[in-house]
Design a protein around this motif. Sequence first.
Motif, PDB file in Angstrom:
ATOM      1  N   UNK A  49      -3.133   7.621  -2.853  1.00  0.00           N
ATOM      2  CA  UNK A  49      -1.741   7.588  -2.976  1.00  0.00           C
ATOM      3  C   UNK A  49      -1.139   6.341  -3.686  1.00  0.00           C
ATOM      4  N   UNK A  50      -1.966   5.286  -3.604  1.00  0.00           N
ATOM      5  CA  UNK A  50      -1.404   4.085  -4.391  1.00  0.00           C
ATOM      6  C   UNK A  50      -1.257   4.032  -5.865  1.00  0.00           C
ATOM      7  N   UNK A  51      -2.515   4.782  -6.318  1.00  0.00           N
ATOM      8  CA  UNK A  51      -2.670   5.038  -7.793  1.00  0.00           C
ATOM      9  C   UNK A  51      -1.810   6.049  -8.160  1.00  0.00           C
ATOM     10  N   UNK A  52      -1.537   6.997  -7.508  1.00  0.00           N
ATOM     11  CA  UNK A  52      -0.686   8.109  -7.715  1.00  0.00           C
ATOM     12  C   UNK A  52       0.678   7.568  -7.791  1.00  0.00           C
ATOM     13  N   UNK A  53       1.110   6.718  -6.774  1.00  0.00           N
ATOM     14  CA  UNK A  53       2.415   6.333  -7.002  1.00  0.00           C
ATOM     15  C   UNK A  53       2.651   5.507  -8.243  1.00  0.00           C
ATOM     16  N   UNK A  54       1.756   4.386  -8.570  1.00  0.00           N
ATOM     17  CA  UNK A  54       1.874   4.044  -9.877  1.00  0.00           C
ATOM     18  C   UNK A  54       2.118   4.630 -10.872  1.00  0.00           C
ATOM     19  N   UNK A  55       1.275   5.767 -11.090  1.00  0.00           N
ATOM     20  CA  UNK A  55       1.019   6.434 -12.162  1.00  0.00           C
ATOM     21  C   UNK A  55       2.576   7.284 -12.381  1.00  0.00           C
ATOM     22  N   UNK A  66       5.347   6.123 -11.053  1.00  0.00           N
ATOM     23  CA  UNK A  66       6.346   5.146 -10.934  1.00  0.00           C
ATOM     24  C   UNK A  66       7.108   5.212  -9.515  1.00  0.00           C
ATOM     25  N   UNK A  67       6.399   5.757  -8.572  1.00  0.00           N
ATOM     26  CA  UNK A  67       7.144   6.012  -7.257  1.00  0.00           C
ATOM     27  C   UNK A  67       6.776   4.725  -6.275  1.00  0.00           C
ATOM     28  N   UNK A  68       7.260   4.947  -5.110  1.00  0.00           N
ATOM     29  CA  UNK A  68       6.820   3.481  -4.172  1.00  0.00           C
ATOM     30  C   UNK A  68       5.739   4.175  -3.034  1.00  0.00           C
ATOM     31  N   UNK A  90      -0.002  -4.570  -5.349  1.00  0.00           N
ATOM     32  CA  UNK A  90      -0.812  -4.704  -4.199  1.00  0.00           C
ATOM     33  C   UNK A  90       0.197  -4.555  -2.895  1.00  0.00           C
ATOM     34  N   UNK A  91       0.059  -3.565  -2.109  1.00  0.00           N
ATOM     35  CA  UNK A  91       0.785  -3.487  -0.809  1.00  0.00           C
ATOM     36  C   UNK A  91       0.441  -4.643   0.128  1.00  0.00           C
ATOM     37  N   UNK A  92       1.190  -5.304   0.783  1.00  0.00           N
ATOM     38  CA  UNK A  92       1.215  -6.316   1.558  1.00  0.00           C
ATOM     39  C   UNK A  92       2.170  -6.152   2.795  1.00  0.00           C
ATOM     40  N   UNK A  93       1.465  -6.546   3.836  1.00  0.00           N
ATOM     41  CA  UNK A  93       2.110  -6.235   5.334  1.00  0.00           C
ATOM     42  C   UNK A  93       2.222  -7.340   5.961  1.00  0.00           C
ATOM     43  N   UNK A  94       3.613  -7.545   6.283  1.00  0.00           N
ATOM     44  CA  UNK A  94       4.346  -8.898   6.802  1.00  0.00           C
ATOM     45  C   UNK A  94       4.803  -8.673   8.100  1.00  0.00           C
ATOM     46  N   UNK A  95       4.342  -9.474   9.338  1.00  0.00           N
ATOM     47  CA  UNK A  95       4.869  -9.084  10.717  1.00  0.00           C
ATOM     48  C   UNK A  95       5.168 -10.811  10.808  1.00  0.00           C
ATOM     49  N   UNK A  96       6.607 -10.641  11.403  1.00  0.00           N
ATOM     50  CA  UNK A  96       7.206 -11.930  11.846  1.00  0.00           C
ATOM     51  C   UNK A  96       6.962 -13.179  10.648  1.00  0.00           C
ATOM     52  N   UNK A  97       7.028 -12.990   9.412  1.00  0.00           N
ATOM     53  CA  UNK A  97       7.011 -13.683   8.261  1.00  0.00           C
ATOM     54  C   UNK A  97       5.549 -14.006   8.066  1.00  0.00           C
ATOM     55  N   UNK A 143      11.093   9.675  -4.353  1.00  0.00           N
ATOM     56  CA  UNK A 143      10.487   8.971  -5.360  1.00  0.00           C
ATOM     57  C   UNK A 143       9.241   8.237  -4.485  1.00  0.00           C
ATOM     58  N   UNK A 144       8.778   8.787  -3.306  1.00  0.00           N
ATOM     59  CA  UNK A 144       7.804   7.881  -2.688  1.00  0.00           C
ATOM     60  C   UNK A 144       6.448   8.985  -2.511  1.00  0.00           C
TER      61      UNK A 144
END
Length: 227
Positions: free
Chosen positions: A21-27, A29-31, A76-83, A124-125
Amino acid sequence: MQEKINVAIDGPAGAGKSTVARELASRLGYVYIDTGAMYRALTWKALESGAGCEDEASLADILQEMELELRNNNGTPEIIVDGRNVTDEIRLPEVTNNVSYTARHPHIRKYMVHKQQELAARGGTVMDGRDIGTAVLPEAEMKFFLNATVEERAARRHEEQLGKGMDSDLELLKSEISRRDMLDSERETAPLRKADDAEEVDTTRMSIKEVVDYLYTRIQRKLAAYE
Ligand code: CDP
Ligand code: CDP
């Protein structure tokens, strides 16, 4: 102008959903939206706070207070919890082995599904998870259900963990994955299931590139039909 569609990718653990999914989104231009990371983030916080993942009311309180951000750091997807950046922590075995308990609760799912629908509202996702084609985005223009044998899926996770310098036990991984498949498939609310209109792709003998190329071609064909 070409229309931006939503692509739903579901399947069991280790089928290759997030990588593809990550690679596909990048190809495209989706999120890319990793819905598993949202359940993992809540599980991480519930374990940290000592509340655990069984009591839905405590989980709902935590969810209300929690600030969750899905960030994209140069692809690179990042996950932020409470900063706090918890991208690596939410993949730890303790979280992995508890997340299916968090994900069983109907009110928690309702909240998550609503958030996920908001994220995809403008199209676009590429979104991956367990219930994207069936519950989150039933109207998604393209739906795929990635699968692979449990042996292959465990072997992939094994390689991945060894590659990160972690200890890994192939047989243990196989039984943990099978247990999670069972919990995810047998829960009452939005179980793991292929949507009737999703295309199933058996990735057992396919490389990541082969899977991405195949899905990309299918999507391009769909987009061409809009022109
Ligand atoms: O990457 P992996 O397949 O190991 O898991 P994940 O996609 O991060 O999802 C972790 C867990 O969250 C799953 O085993 C499900 O219990 C739950 N989940 C869910 O119930 N619904 C989703 N849309 C995504 C994940
Ligand atoms: O998200 P999900 O749990 O479905 O799987 P993943 O985290 O994307 O993939 C699990 C592992 O399998 C990763 O290390 C991928 O690089 C690898 N993989 C593979 O070897 N061949 C594929 N066709 C897909 C994924």
